[in-house]
Design a protein around this motif. Structure first.
Motif, short mmCIF file in Angstrom:
data_model
loop_
_atom_site.label_atom_id
_atom_site.label_comp_id
_atom_site.label_asym_id
_atom_site.label_seq_id
_atom_site.Cartn_x
_atom_site.Cartn_y
_atom_site.Cartn_z
N ILE A 28 3.77 -8.24 -7.24
CA ILE A 28 2.99 -9.41 -7.66
C ILE A 28 1.58 -8.99 -8.06
N ARG A 29 0.97 -8.16 -7.25
CA ARG A 29 -0.39 -7.70 -7.54
C ARG A 29 -0.44 -6.87 -8.82
N LYS A 85 -10.56 -5.25 -14.37
CA LYS A 85 -10.94 -4.00 -13.71
C LYS A 85 -10.91 -4.13 -12.19
N VAL A 86 -11.29 -5.30 -11.68
CA VAL A 86 -11.23 -5.53 -10.24
C VAL A 86 -9.79 -5.42 -9.75
N LEU A 87 -8.89 -6.10 -10.43
CA LEU A 87 -7.50 -6.10 -9.97
C LEU A 87 -6.82 -4.75 -10.18
N THR A 88 -7.12 -4.07 -11.27
CA THR A 88 -6.48 -2.77 -11.49
C THR A 88 -6.98 -1.74 -10.48
N THR A 89 -8.24 -1.83 -10.12
CA THR A 89 -8.76 -0.94 -9.07
C THR A 89 -8.08 -1.23 -7.74
N GLN A 90 -7.98 -2.49 -7.39
CA GLN A 90 -7.36 -2.87 -6.11
C GLN A 90 -5.92 -2.40 -6.02
N ILE A 91 -5.13 -2.66 -7.07
CA ILE A 91 -3.71 -2.30 -6.99
C ILE A 91 -3.52 -0.79 -7.06
N ALA A 92 -4.39 -0.07 -7.77
CA ALA A 92 -4.26 1.39 -7.82
C ALA A 92 -4.48 2.00 -6.43
N ILE A 93 -5.50 1.53 -5.73
CA ILE A 93 -5.77 2.06 -4.39
C ILE A 93 -4.69 1.61 -3.40
N GLU A 94 -4.32 0.33 -3.47
CA GLU A 94 -3.34 -0.22 -2.53
C GLU A 94 -1.97 0.42 -2.73
N ALA A 95 -1.51 0.50 -3.95
CA ALA A 95 -0.16 1.03 -4.21
C ALA A 95 -0.06 2.49 -3.84
#
Length: 416
Positions: free
Chosen positions: A309-310, A348-358
């Motif tokens: 989803i993210r 950019k906020v969401l792509t940063t978050q999902i890159a670190i989280e995933a």
């Protein structure tokens, strides 16, 4: 160690690195956005085969970069009136994310080139556009000599450029010069006597221009983002362009940012794919789950759903940003540029978050055996952690909130 890579140059090597040969044949001329995506998918499949080994051993992606630039994808945003495709920035972001999923270092090496093409379109004269865009369509690669290691901020420069007859002379030193080592032309940002920033397009083999292969980061290892030293480098005055893009209403900053965000979403997508494959094929079910396979664990199933989803939210905002940038390029004004910049910051906020989280949850969900060196899965986390440091997302929240709450437009620079 494979025979195809064992004789390749390595990162952070003291060995001299000769400039890459100029292209012997023109790059492929793209006919549509759809063709560009298809080519990116084909290249990504090839680039991914030895990506883990390149990262582990530090082999530079010399052959891959040659294939990439000759594919025509480095000319994606050359305007149609100058012979290029003039692709949508949503397509450019998607293509970048596809390549980044295979090898994020390769995608980052192309980032500055694509950003510089957009700067030429804004700041170059017609003659400069014809020359430089013509070189891009021939397959020439632009590198990067922008940031400096010892400046007070990323936007301050000690590198100087002075006019001398029909030439300009550049002196200084740069760092974080992604793409310069493998480039044919190294665009240098220098400051003239009037305090203006000037882009100087120097040949990679110009006397006095030295690229030092000293990049030693734990992530994005094979970008070779080391130093460029400039000792009285002479360049024809016709290849010096005063940078005015950030003094005007242009989408230059958003263009750079959307490509950066695309790299992060590509890392995230591939990390999630790797997690799913490992859980299905190699992970063991936890003893409390009472399940036969790890893929049946309800908490793992929930976590994969959350990651997907993210990821899809980040991809959607990335596509939206690309379309807003297209609109700002077509009709640049204060409103269109501010909206494009803000929407790109949201992505950019969401792509940063999902890159670190995933890339972090890969190991939690796949289990201890996923950390074995033979898999080299930690490269996804290392690459995400390093690449997302390019510009702090904590400031994205501020500029986004200020735009919507107070009607204050975000600043225009290469980091917004």
């Amino acid at each position: 160690m494979t025979s195809t890579q064992s004789n390749r140059p390595r990162v952070n090597s003291p060995e001299p690195f000769a400039p890459r040969p100029r292209p012997g044949t023109p790059a492929h001329l793209l006919e549509s956005d759809e063709e560009a995506v298809a080519i990116a998918q084909r290249l990504a499949e090839a680039f991914s085969r030895e990506a883990a080994e390149r990262d582990r051993e530090g082999y530079l992606p010399t052959d891959e970069i040659d294939q990439y630039s000759q594919s025509g994808l480095w000319g994606l945003n050359v305007p149609r009136e100058y012979g290029g495709l003039g692709a949508s920035y949503s397509t450019i972001a998607w293509v970048t994310s596809i390549i980044a999923g295979a090898d994020s270092s390769i995608a980052q090496i192309a980032h500055n080139h694509l950003s510089l093409v957009s700067h030429i379109a804004v700041d170059g004269s017609d003659a400069q556009k014809r020359e430089l865009f013509g070189l891009v369509l021939q397959g020439y690669r632009f590198g990067n000599a922008f940031s400096e290691l010892h400046s007070r901020t990323v936007a301050e420069f000690a590198t100087t450029v002075v006019e001398d007859g029909d030439e300009v002379v550049v002196n200084g030193e740069k760092f974080y010069t992604t793409g310069a080592l493998l480039a044919h032309i190294v665009p240098i940002v220098a400051v003239n006597g009037a305090g203006q920033a000037v882009l100087v397009f120097a040949d990679r083999d110009a006397p006095g221009l030295t690229v030092v292969n000293n990049w030693s980061s734990f992530g994005q290892r094979t970008t070779a983002s080391g130093a460029v030293k400039l000792d009285n480098v002479r360049v024809p005055k016709s290849r010096a362009i005063v940078v005015t893009a950030f003094d005007q209403q242009t989408a230059a900053g958003a263009i750079s940012q959307v490509i950066q965000a695309a790299i992060d979403v590509g890392i995230a997508r591939r990390a999630i794919d790797e997690t799913i494959a490992f859980v299905r094929e190699q992970s063991r079910p936890w003893i409390d789950s009472d399940k036969a396979t790890a893929a049946e664990d309800p908490f793992t199933i929930q976590a994969i759903g959350d990651l997907k989803i993210r990821l899809h939210a980040a991809e959607a905002l990335l596509e939206r940003a690309g379309h807003r940038i297209d609109a700002a390029v077509a009709s640049p004004d204060e409103a269109s540029v501010a909206l494009a910049t803000t929407v790109t910051a949201e992505a950019k906020v969401l792509t940063t978050q999902i890159a670190i989280e995933a890339t972090n949850r890969l190991f939690e969900l796949a289990g201890t055996r996923s950390t074995l060196q033979q898999h080299n899965l930690d490269r996804y986390w290392r690459n995400a952690r390093v690449h997302t440091l390019h510009d702090p997302v904590r400031w994205k929240y501020f500029h986004i909130g200020n735009y919507y709450l107070n009607g204050i437009n975000p600043p225009r620079n290469a980091w917004n």
